[in-house]
Design a protein around this motif. Structure first.
Motif, short mmCIF file in Angstrom:
data_model
loop_
_atom_site.label_atom_id
_atom_site.label_comp_id
_atom_site.label_asym_id
_atom_site.label_seq_id
_atom_site.Cartn_x
_atom_site.Cartn_y
_atom_site.Cartn_z
N LEU A 1 17.93 14.50 -3.10
CA LEU A 1 17.20 13.67 -4.61
C LEU A 1 16.54 14.76 -5.42
CD1 LEU A 1 16.01 11.22 -5.67
CD2 LEU A 1 13.95 11.46 -4.54
N ILE A 2 15.92 15.82 -5.14
CA ILE A 2 15.50 16.68 -6.05
C ILE A 2 16.71 17.34 -6.84
CG2 ILE A 2 14.36 18.98 -6.30
CD1 ILE A 2 12.46 18.01 -4.03
N ASN A 3 17.80 17.67 -6.26
CA ASN A 3 19.01 18.47 -6.48
C ASN A 3 19.66 17.56 -7.64
OD1 ASN A 3 18.67 20.88 -5.31
ND2 ASN A 3 20.10 20.14 -3.56
N GLU A 4 19.68 16.02 -7.36
CA GLU A 4 20.45 15.17 -8.16
C GLU A 4 19.68 15.09 -9.50
OE1 GLU A 4 21.42 10.45 -8.10
OE2 GLU A 4 21.12 11.52 -6.39
N LEU A 5 18.02 15.00 -9.42
CA LEU A 5 17.19 14.94 -10.54
C LEU A 5 17.37 16.08 -11.41
CD1 LEU A 5 13.95 13.14 -8.82
CD2 LEU A 5 15.67 12.13 -10.59
N THR A 6 17.12 17.12 -10.90
CA THR A 6 16.98 18.43 -11.52
C THR A 6 18.68 18.81 -12.14
OG1 THR A 6 17.61 19.75 -9.70
CG2 THR A 6 15.24 19.37 -10.40
N GLU A 7 19.50 18.32 -11.81
CA GLU A 7 20.63 18.58 -12.33
C GLU A 7 20.87 17.91 -13.64
OE1 GLU A 7 23.73 17.52 -9.67
OE2 GLU A 7 23.44 18.98 -8.40
N HIS A 8 20.26 16.79 -13.82
CA HIS A 8 20.32 15.94 -15.08
C HIS A 8 19.39 16.44 -16.00
CE1 HIS A 8 22.25 13.23 -12.36
NE2 HIS A 8 23.05 12.69 -13.25
N SER A 9 18.23 16.93 -15.60
CA SER A 9 17.19 17.36 -16.66
C SER A 9 16.12 18.14 -16.08
CB SER A 9 16.70 16.09 -17.39
OG SER A 9 15.37 16.60 -18.25
N THR B 1 13.41 18.46 -17.26
CA THR B 1 12.14 17.74 -17.64
C THR B 1 11.57 16.94 -16.29
OG1 THR B 1 13.27 15.67 -18.64
CG2 THR B 1 12.32 17.61 -20.01
N THR B 2 12.53 16.90 -15.48
CA THR B 2 12.20 15.98 -14.26
C THR B 2 11.40 16.95 -12.99
OG1 THR B 2 14.47 16.89 -13.25
CG2 THR B 2 14.29 14.90 -14.37
N VAL B 3 11.04 17.98 -13.52
CA VAL B 3 10.15 18.91 -12.57
C VAL B 3 9.12 18.14 -12.15
CG1 VAL B 3 9.02 21.08 -12.00
CG2 VAL B 3 11.11 21.06 -13.23
N GLN B 4 8.12 17.49 -13.23
CA GLN B 4 6.99 16.65 -13.06
C GLN B 4 7.42 15.57 -12.30
OE1 GLN B 4 3.98 18.00 -13.94
NE2 GLN B 4 3.29 15.98 -12.64
N LEU B 5 8.45 15.05 -12.44
CA LEU B 5 8.83 13.83 -11.78
C LEU B 5 8.97 14.17 -10.29
CD1 LEU B 5 9.56 10.68 -11.95
CD2 LEU B 5 11.90 11.45 -12.07
N VAL B 6 9.52 15.17 -10.04
CA VAL B 6 9.58 15.70 -8.49
C VAL B 6 8.21 15.93 -7.94
CG1 VAL B 6 10.45 17.62 -7.07
CG2 VAL B 6 11.93 16.72 -8.60
N LYS B 7 7.21 16.57 -8.77
CA LYS B 7 6.08 17.00 -8.12
C LYS B 7 5.48 15.75 -8.08
CE LYS B 7 5.48 21.58 -10.36
NZ LYS B 7 4.73 22.33 -11.59
N ASP B 8 5.35 14.70 -8.99
CA ASP B 8 4.76 13.41 -8.60
C ASP B 8 4.99 12.55 -7.43
OD1 ASP B 8 3.27 13.96 -10.90
OD2 ASP B 8 4.50 12.64 -12.18
N TYR B 9 6.54 12.82 -7.05
CA TYR B 9 7.11 12.14 -6.19
C TYR B 9 6.66 12.87 -4.48
CZ TYR B 9 10.66 10.14 -2.77
OH TYR B 9 11.08 9.43 -1.81
N GLY C 1 0.68 -1.17 -0.20
CA GLY C 1 -0.14 -0.12 -0.08
C GLY C 1 0.90 1.18 0.09
N ARG C 2 2.23 1.18 0.23
CA ARG C 2 2.68 2.40 0.14
C ARG C 2 3.53 2.75 -1.10
NH1 ARG C 2 7.31 1.58 4.74
NH2 ARG C 2 8.24 3.31 3.66
N LEU C 3 3.39 4.00 -1.73
CA LEU C 3 3.68 4.30 -3.09
C LEU C 3 5.29 4.46 -3.28
CD1 LEU C 3 0.98 6.87 -3.61
CD2 LEU C 3 1.17 5.17 -5.23
N ILE C 4 5.98 4.71 -1.86
CA ILE C 4 7.10 4.88 -1.59
C ILE C 4 7.71 3.91 -0.56
CG2 ILE C 4 9.15 6.45 -1.14
CD1 ILE C 4 7.38 8.73 -1.91
N GLU C 5 8.38 2.93 -1.19
CA GLU C 5 9.01 1.80 -0.18
C GLU C 5 10.48 2.28 0.32
OE1 GLU C 5 7.86 -0.77 0.45
OE2 GLU C 5 6.11 -1.03 -0.41
N LEU C 6 11.05 2.83 -0.71
CA LEU C 6 12.70 3.11 -0.17
C LEU C 6 12.67 4.70 0.02
CD1 LEU C 6 14.57 0.41 -2.07
CD2 LEU C 6 14.18 0.42 0.29
N LEU C 7 12.84 5.19 1.10
CA LEU C 7 12.94 6.71 1.48
C LEU C 7 14.35 7.06 1.19
CD1 LEU C 7 10.72 6.83 4.67
CD2 LEU C 7 9.98 7.83 2.56
N PRO C 8 14.48 8.26 0.59
CA PRO C 8 15.78 8.77 0.34
C PRO C 8 16.21 9.48 1.67
CG PRO C 8 14.30 10.47 -0.37
CD PRO C 8 13.32 8.96 -0.15
#
Length: 244
Positions: free
Chosen positions: A92-100, A102-110, A79-86
């Motif tokens: 995590l957000i800094n790491e994602l946004t450094e690469h692209s 387009t990951t802004v929506q991914l961060v919002k979804d997370y 029942g958990r959407l996130i099994e492994l917590l950062p």
């Protein structure tokens, strides 16, 4: 999402009442996982309710209630959407946004999933609290049932897990408290919603009367959806009758 234990002495009526409380607690978690996630347009996630058969649950097991997280008579598994917590959401957000970008929506979804998991943890003890308030003909409001009160409704392990989430959210205690209070209000409003509460009521009664040890995801989801649809249809008929 475990149902904890507590040591006390109960007569038979109180044992039955406790079993009902546990049923509402787990029904609340399940309703949150399905209905809350669905309302937030989050992807479905598998879960099942593992519940020791009511007829085989001993008085000792019920009486040993809320003192340990390890030995429980009911739980929602999965029942958990996130099994492994950062270790850090900011990291995590800094790491994602450094690469692209387009990951802004991914961060919002997370973050939506992150918050939904916490809300669904809080819905369990809140559903139990509302059941107790309704049974005792008492008010159910933010003043009487606050975050600290959740430990009285089997919420110790739920709060502990919610705090694990918040530990990765921020190192600032003020920020963590603000976020937890914000999500508590959302969880409270979910439980206090008439359609959601009707669904929780229906599922809790089913759990309480069930002779099975495991109630599967598809069955729970179908039951919750049918309950909400039935409630909405009934309300529509009442409106038509009133204004017609």
């Amino acid at each position: 999402m475990k149902r904890n234990k507590m040591v006390e002495t109960f007569d038979q009526d109180k044992l039955i009442a406790h079993k009902q409380r546990i049923a509402y607690h787990e029904a609340g978690h399940a309703a949150g996982i399905h209905l809350n996630n669905k309302a937030r347009q989050l992807p479905p996630v598998f879960f099942k309710i593992i519940f020791k058969e009511m007829s085989s649950t001993t008085d000792t097991e019920i009486m040993a209630y809320q003192t340990t997280h390890d030995d429980c008579i009911a739980r929602v598994e999965g029942g958990r959407l996130i099994e492994l917590l950062p270790s850090s959401i900011d990291g995590l957000i800094n790491e994602l946004t450094e690469h692209s970008e387009t990951t802004v929506q991914l961060v919002k979804d997370y973050m939506l999933a992150f918050e939904a998991d916490i809300i669904n943890l809080l819905i369990g003890p809140l559903a139990e609290a509302k059941h107790v308030a309704d049974t005792d003909d008492e008010l159910f409001n933010h003043q009487l049932v606050n975050l600290k009160a959740l430990k009285n409704y089997g919420g110790s392990s739920d709060l502990a897990l919610a705090n694990d989430y918040l530990h990765s959210f921020s190192t600032d205690n003020q920020q963590k408290d603000k976020k937890l209070n914000e999500l508590f209000t959302v969880a409270f409003d979910f439980v206090n919603n008439d359609a959601n509460w009707a669904a929780i009521n229906h599922l809790a009664a089913y759990i309480f009367n069930s002779s099975r040890n495991i109630i599967g995801c598809e069955e729970v989801v179908s039951m919750l959806d049918q309950s909400v649809e039935h409630f909405q249809n009934r309300r529509t008929k009442v409106r038509h009758h009133h204004y017609g």
